[in-house]
Design a protein around this motif. Structure first.
Motif, mmCIF file in Angstrom:
data_model
loop_
_atom_site.group_PDB
_atom_site.id
_atom_site.type_symbol
_atom_site.label_atom_id
_atom_site.label_comp_id
_atom_site.label_asym_id
_atom_site.label_seq_id
_atom_site.Cartn_x
_atom_site.Cartn_y
_atom_site.Cartn_z
ATOM 1 N N THR A 91 -57.928 -28.475 -119.532
ATOM 2 C CA THR A 91 -57.916 -29.312 -120.707
ATOM 3 C C THR A 91 -59.521 -29.379 -121.405
ATOM 4 O O THR A 91 -59.678 -29.711 -122.484
ATOM 5 N N CYS A 92 -60.378 -29.418 -120.450
ATOM 6 C CA CYS A 92 -61.808 -29.495 -120.422
ATOM 7 C C CYS A 92 -62.142 -30.752 -120.382
ATOM 8 O O CYS A 92 -61.719 -31.663 -121.204
ATOM 9 N N PHE A 93 -62.834 -31.106 -119.157
ATOM 10 C CA PHE A 93 -62.819 -32.535 -118.632
ATOM 11 C C PHE A 93 -63.740 -33.354 -119.994
ATOM 12 O O PHE A 93 -63.752 -34.585 -119.943
ATOM 13 N N VAL A 95 -63.302 -32.829 -123.067
ATOM 14 C CA VAL A 95 -62.582 -33.114 -124.110
ATOM 15 C C VAL A 95 -61.450 -34.304 -123.834
ATOM 16 O O VAL A 95 -61.376 -35.294 -124.424
ATOM 17 N N THR A 96 -60.423 -34.061 -122.976
ATOM 18 C CA THR A 96 -59.525 -35.007 -122.191
ATOM 19 C C THR A 96 -59.644 -34.853 -120.754
ATOM 20 O O THR A 96 -59.380 -33.920 -120.313
ATOM 21 N N PRO A 97 -60.014 -35.829 -119.963
ATOM 22 C CA PRO A 97 -60.293 -36.044 -118.741
ATOM 23 C C PRO A 97 -58.969 -35.662 -117.854
ATOM 24 O O PRO A 97 -57.982 -35.992 -118.438
ATOM 25 N N TYR A 98 -59.332 -35.669 -116.660
ATOM 26 C CA TYR A 98 -58.084 -35.890 -115.416
ATOM 27 C C TYR A 98 -58.432 -36.317 -114.440
ATOM 28 O O TYR A 98 -59.831 -36.350 -113.974
ATOM 29 N N GLU A 99 -57.493 -36.721 -113.416
ATOM 30 C CA GLU A 99 -57.709 -37.516 -112.232
ATOM 31 C C GLU A 99 -58.383 -36.495 -111.175
ATOM 32 O O GLU A 99 -59.432 -36.904 -110.434
#
Length: 444
Positions: A91-93, A95-99
């Protein structure tokens, strides 16, 4: 650990006919500047074995240059990365981050030396990590100069080529290089003029003197050093050298950066090689062994230093890719579960005793050195003069390859055989590989 049978098998010439066909295809479409140590094309790999397209199984003493420490198909890495792959690839950290990115940063804060508050930024390659460590150090100190050491290797990007000591093949013809980079001596015990026992204090004094006179300590943003120098020849700086440089950096407000890209993640029998002399770096760069073969790197360090760069100043489209982060969490889980630090020390005990016995028999071996599963032998024409012997090194590597043992060379003078077996290699394969090395010495 792996479905691949853990046994050496040589059924064709090496490389075999299918590898040779692929090599012809490669030559037509892959740039010549991309080399290969051994042009056997891989079909499967795992544990301590690489299987090629011709059905040969080679004992792996390279780990993809210290990358596949947990093996090239470790169950937890495959499981976690596969699950992430099914959920989303990117997603590209920024742009929209993730755990996953956050979880890797938490693991790095826990595992890296020092109990201060730490933060991390994730990237793709070791060179990117080093480059970003320089950016962060410059932002924090408001200084520009960067100090590096003889025999050091830090990458192939423009800035990291400037930081790297060796011209060929890393820098030759690729200049001009980034400015404000200064190189000083390192405590290379085996080649120190007054003897290994004096190398630590004398090299530290020389390095500090040069920095003070030629650069000015107040102008230095960072000193960057590999706690065990990798491409330069698996050089362990003589005892006392690293603590003296660390103290000098602390006294002068200089950011001390440990480049643990090749030496980190259990490779030397500790989570990080700088722990050996109790060094707590301000910043530490990691890559290679971090994610079981998936491209990931990190800069981890003191929270106040890491936060010096303005928002948006650090990043990159793929930095901390979710699949690579999942692989890293699987690799770290494997390292803990199998106690790969202890395994690395077992490998060291076996290799060093066998190689020391070979050094008794073969005068071409000038030095046996290294820690954990990061072991090397330096080959010389004469033990008195210590004149490097790159020809014997190349011949030995070739002899090993023909018998189905993958070994790598390194060293500023091209005269070091380095051994980086996966930390999960079986004892029998390890000893069989050492048998092949001993036989190669007898023949060469």
């Amino acid at each position: 650990m792996t479905a691949l049978p853990q046994e050496r098998r040589v059924v064709t010439a090496i490389p075999g006919p299918k590898s040779q066909e692929l090599q012809a295809r490669r030559t037509a479409v892959v740039a010549q500047g991309v080399g290969s140590t051994l042009p056997v094309f891989v079909a499967r790999a795992g544990g301590g074995v690489i299987e090629d397209v011709d059905g040969n199984r080679l004992i792996d003493f390279g780990s993809g240059i210290a990358v596949t420490s947990v093996g090239a198909s470790a169950e937890a890495v495959v499981r976690k990365a596969s699950a992430q792959l099914a959920d989303f690839t990117h997603t590209c950290f920024m742009v929209t981050p993730y755990e996953g990115y956050v979880a890797v940063a938490e693991a790095l804060a826990e595992l890296t030396p020092g109990d201060h508050a730490k933060k991390s930024a994730l990237f793709n390659s070791g060179a990117e990590a080093v480059e970003n460590a320089v950016k962060i150090a410059r932002a924090y100190t408001k200084r520009q100069a960067v100090v590096v050491f003889d025999h050091g290797y830090h990458g192939r990007t423009n800035l990291t080529m400037a930081l790297t000591a060796k011209n060929m093949p890393y820098k030759h013809g690729f200049g001009p290089f980034a400015p404000e980079v200064y190189r000083v001596p390192v405590a290379y015990g085996y080649r120190w003029p007054t003897g290994a026992e004096n190398a630590g204090p004398e090299a530290a004094a020389q390095a500090i003197d040069q920095i003070s006179k030629q650069v000015g300590a107040e102008n230095v943003a960072a000193v960057i050093i590999e706690p065990v120098l990798g491409e330069g020849g698996f050089i362990e700086p003589a005892k006392g050298f690293l603590p003296a440089i660390r103290e000098f950096a602390s006294d002068n407000g200089i950011v001390f950066v440990a480049d643990e890209i090749q030496s980190g993640f259990c490779r030397t029998g500790q989570w990080f090689a700088c722990e050996d002399e109790g060094i707590v770096p301000d910043l530490i760069t990691t890559a290679k062994g971090i994610a079981g073969g998936l491209p990931l790197s990190a800069v981890t360090g003191r929270a106040e230093i890491m936060d010096a760069a303005h928002s948006g100043g650090l990043g990159g489209t793929y930095g901390g890719n979710p699949v690579a982060c999942a692989g890293a969490l699987g690799a770290i889980e494997t390292m803990k579960e199998l106690d790969l630090n202890a395994r690395a020390k077992d490998i060291e005990a076996v290799m060093k005793s066998r190689l020391a016995a070979m050094a008794e028999k073969f005068d071409v071996i000038g030095d046996v050195r290294g820690r954990g599963a990061m072991i090397a032998i330096e080959l010389v024409k004469d033990r008195e003069t210590k004149e490097p012997n790159p020809a014997a090194t190349a011949a030995l590597a070739k002899a090993c390859h023909q018998e189905g043992l993958l070994v790598l060379t390194c060293g500023t003078y091209g005269n070091v055989l380095r051994f980086l077996p996966p930390l999960v290699i079986g004892e029998d394969l390890l000893n069989e590989g050492l048998d092949i090395i001993e036989q190669a010495f007898t023949r060469v």
